[in-house]
Design a protein around this motif. Structure first.
Motif, PDB file in Angstrom:
ATOM      1  N   PRO A  92     -29.076  21.674 -21.971  1.00 52.32           N
ATOM      2  CA  PRO A  92     -29.979  22.012 -23.078  1.00 52.32           C
ATOM      3  C   PRO A  92     -31.315  21.290 -22.900  1.00 52.32           C
ATOM      4  O   PRO A  92     -31.373  20.193 -22.348  1.00 52.32           O
ATOM      5  N   GLY A  93     -32.381  21.935 -23.338  1.00 53.94           N
ATOM      6  CA  GLY A  93     -33.707  21.327 -23.262  1.00 53.94           C
ATOM      7  C   GLY A  93     -34.214  21.164 -21.848  1.00 53.94           C
ATOM      8  O   GLY A  93     -34.933  20.225 -21.540  1.00 53.94           O
ATOM      9  N   VAL A  94     -33.852  22.085 -20.997  1.00 56.29           N
ATOM     10  CA  VAL A  94     -34.259  22.007 -19.595  1.00 56.29           C
ATOM     11  C   VAL A  94     -35.774  22.197 -19.466  1.00 56.29           C
ATOM     12  O   VAL A  94     -36.391  22.948 -20.221  1.00 56.29           O
ATOM     13  N   ASP A  95     -36.375  21.473 -18.535  1.00 54.63           N
ATOM     14  CA  ASP A  95     -37.805  21.564 -18.258  1.00 54.63           C
ATOM     15  C   ASP A  95     -38.032  22.733 -17.294  1.00 54.63           C
ATOM     16  O   ASP A  95     -37.760  22.628 -16.105  1.00 54.63           O
ATOM     17  N   ASP A  96     -38.532  23.839 -17.828  1.00 55.22           N
ATOM     18  CA  ASP A  96     -38.721  25.046 -17.020  1.00 55.22           C
ATOM     19  C   ASP A  96     -39.669  24.823 -15.849  1.00 55.22           C
ATOM     20  O   ASP A  96     -39.491  25.406 -14.776  1.00 55.22           O
ATOM     21  N   LEU A  97     -40.681  23.999 -16.037  1.00 52.62           N
ATOM     22  CA  LEU A  97     -41.631  23.739 -14.948  1.00 52.62           C
ATOM     23  C   LEU A  97     -40.961  22.980 -13.802  1.00 52.62           C
ATOM     24  O   LEU A  97     -41.218  23.260 -12.635  1.00 52.62           O
ATOM     25  N   HIS A  98     -40.087  22.061 -14.160  1.00 51.37           N
ATOM     26  CA  HIS A  98     -39.369  21.307 -13.125  1.00 51.37           C
ATOM     27  C   HIS A  98     -38.406  22.224 -12.367  1.00 51.37           C
ATOM     28  O   HIS A  98     -38.309  22.153 -11.142  1.00 51.37           O
ATOM     29  N   VAL A  99     -37.724  23.095 -13.089  1.00 50.06           N
ATOM     30  CA  VAL A  99     -36.809  24.050 -12.458  1.00 50.06           C
ATOM     31  C   VAL A  99     -37.593  24.971 -11.519  1.00 50.06           C
ATOM     32  O   VAL A  99     -37.170  25.224 -10.390  1.00 50.06           O
ATOM     33  N   ALA A 100     -38.743  25.445 -11.977  1.00 56.42           N
ATOM     34  CA  ALA A 100     -39.573  26.326 -11.142  1.00 56.42           C
ATOM     35  C   ALA A 100     -40.029  25.602  -9.875  1.00 56.42           C
ATOM     36  O   ALA A 100     -40.035  26.190  -8.788  1.00 56.42           O
ATOM     37  N   ALA A 101     -40.389  24.334  -9.999  1.00 59.29           N
ATOM     38  CA  ALA A 101     -40.813  23.552  -8.835  1.00 59.29           C
ATOM     39  C   ALA A 101     -39.666  23.395  -7.837  1.00 59.29           C
ATOM     40  O   ALA A 101     -39.865  23.514  -6.622  1.00 59.29           O
ATOM     41  N   LEU A 102     -38.469  23.151  -8.352  1.00 59.37           N
ATOM     42  CA  LEU A 102     -37.304  23.032  -7.470  1.00 59.37           C
ATOM     43  C   LEU A 102     -37.008  24.352  -6.775  1.00 59.37           C
ATOM     44  O   LEU A 102     -36.663  24.380  -5.586  1.00 59.37           O
ATOM     45  N   LYS A 103     -37.155  25.450  -7.503  1.00 58.37           N
ATOM     46  CA  LYS A 103     -36.903  26.768  -6.904  1.00 58.37           C
ATOM     47  C   LYS A 103     -37.919  27.065  -5.803  1.00 58.37           C
ATOM     48  O   LYS A 103     -37.575  27.634  -4.762  1.00 58.37           O
ATOM     49  N   LYS A 104     -39.182  26.675  -6.009  1.00 57.87           N
ATOM     50  CA  LYS A 104     -40.206  26.885  -4.979  1.00 57.87           C
ATOM     51  C   LYS A 104     -39.898  26.051  -3.747  1.00 57.87           C
ATOM     52  O   LYS A 104     -40.040  26.524  -2.611  1.00 57.87           O
ATOM     53  N   GLN A 105     -39.472  24.819  -3.974  1.00 60.87           N
ATOM     54  CA  GLN A 105     -39.109  23.956  -2.856  1.00 60.87           C
ATOM     55  C   GLN A 105     -37.922  24.547  -2.093  1.00 60.87           C
ATOM     56  O   GLN A 105     -37.899  24.559  -0.862  1.00 60.87           O
ATOM     57  N   LYS A 106     -36.964  25.051  -2.835  1.00 62.24           N
ATOM     58  CA  LYS A 106     -35.785  25.680  -2.243  1.00 62.24           C
ATOM     59  C   LYS A 106     -36.189  26.890  -1.399  1.00 62.24           C
ATOM     60  O   LYS A 106     -35.696  27.071  -0.282  1.00 62.24           O
ATOM     61  N   LEU A 107     -37.121  27.687  -1.903  1.00 60.36           N
ATOM     62  CA  LEU A 107     -37.592  28.860  -1.176  1.00 60.36           C
ATOM     63  C   LEU A 107     -38.319  28.463   0.107  1.00 60.36           C
ATOM     64  O   LEU A 107     -38.110  29.076   1.161  1.00 60.36           O
ATOM     65  N   ARG A 108     -39.150  27.429   0.037  1.00 61.42           N
ATOM     66  CA  ARG A 108     -39.856  26.970   1.244  1.00 61.42           C
ATOM     67  C   ARG A 108     -38.859  26.518   2.311  1.00 61.42           C
ATOM     68  O   ARG A 108     -39.038  26.804   3.495  1.00 61.42           O
ATOM     69  N   ILE A 109     -37.815  25.825   1.883  1.00 58.09           N
ATOM     70  CA  ILE A 109     -36.798  25.376   2.839  1.00 58.09           C
ATOM     71  C   ILE A 109     -36.076  26.574   3.442  1.00 58.09           C
ATOM     72  O   ILE A 109     -35.848  26.638   4.648  1.00 58.09           O
ATOM     73  N   LYS A 110     -35.738  27.558   2.606  1.00 59.28           N
ATOM     74  CA  LYS A 110     -35.056  28.765   3.088  1.00 59.28           C
ATOM     75  C   LYS A 110     -35.930  29.494   4.110  1.00 59.28           C
ATOM     76  O   LYS A 110     -35.443  29.950   5.153  1.00 59.28           O
ATOM     77  N   GLU A 111     -37.227  29.593   3.832  1.00 60.41           N
ATOM     78  CA  GLU A 111     -38.146  30.243   4.771  1.00 60.41           C
ATOM     79  C   GLU A 111     -38.219  29.480   6.086  1.00 60.41           C
ATOM     80  O   GLU A 111     -38.270  30.083   7.161  1.00 60.41           O
ATOM     81  N   GLU A 112     -38.217  28.157   6.017  1.00 59.36           N
ATOM     82  CA  GLU A 112     -38.245  27.336   7.228  1.00 59.36           C
ATOM     83  C   GLU A 112     -36.957  27.523   8.034  1.00 59.36           C
ATOM     84  O   GLU A 112     -36.991  27.637   9.258  1.00 59.36           O
TER      85      GLU A 112
END
Length: 57
Positions: free
Chosen positions: A28-48
Motif C-alpha cells: 500500500p502507498g507505493v511510490d509510482d515514480l520509484h516503480v517506474a524508475a525500476l521498470k526503466k532500469q529493468k528494461l535497459r538491462i533486458k535490452e543489454e
C-alpha cells in the motif's frame, strides 16, 4: 569478466528488479515514480542482455 559471466550478472539483476517491482506494487502507498524508475532500469538491462546475446529482439 567473460561475456557469459557478464550476461549471468545482468540476468540476476533483471530478476532482482522484477522481484522488487512485484513486491512494491503489492504494498500500500507505493511510490509510482520509484516503480517506474525500476521498470526503466529493468528494461535497459533486458535490452543489454538481448544485445549481448546477439538476438534481434
Amino acid at each position: 569478466m567473460s561475456l557469459s559471466s557478464h550476461l549471468q550478472e545482468l540476468k540476476k539483476k533483471h530478476q532482482n528488479l522484477s522481484t522488487a517491482v512485484e513486491e512494491m506494487q503489492r504494498s500500500p502507498g507505493v511510490d509510482d515514480l520509484h516503480v517506474a524508475a525500476l521498470k526503466k532500469q529493468k528494461l535497459r538491462i533486458k535490452e543489454e542482455i538481448t544485445r549481448l546475446s546477439g538476438h534481434p529482439n
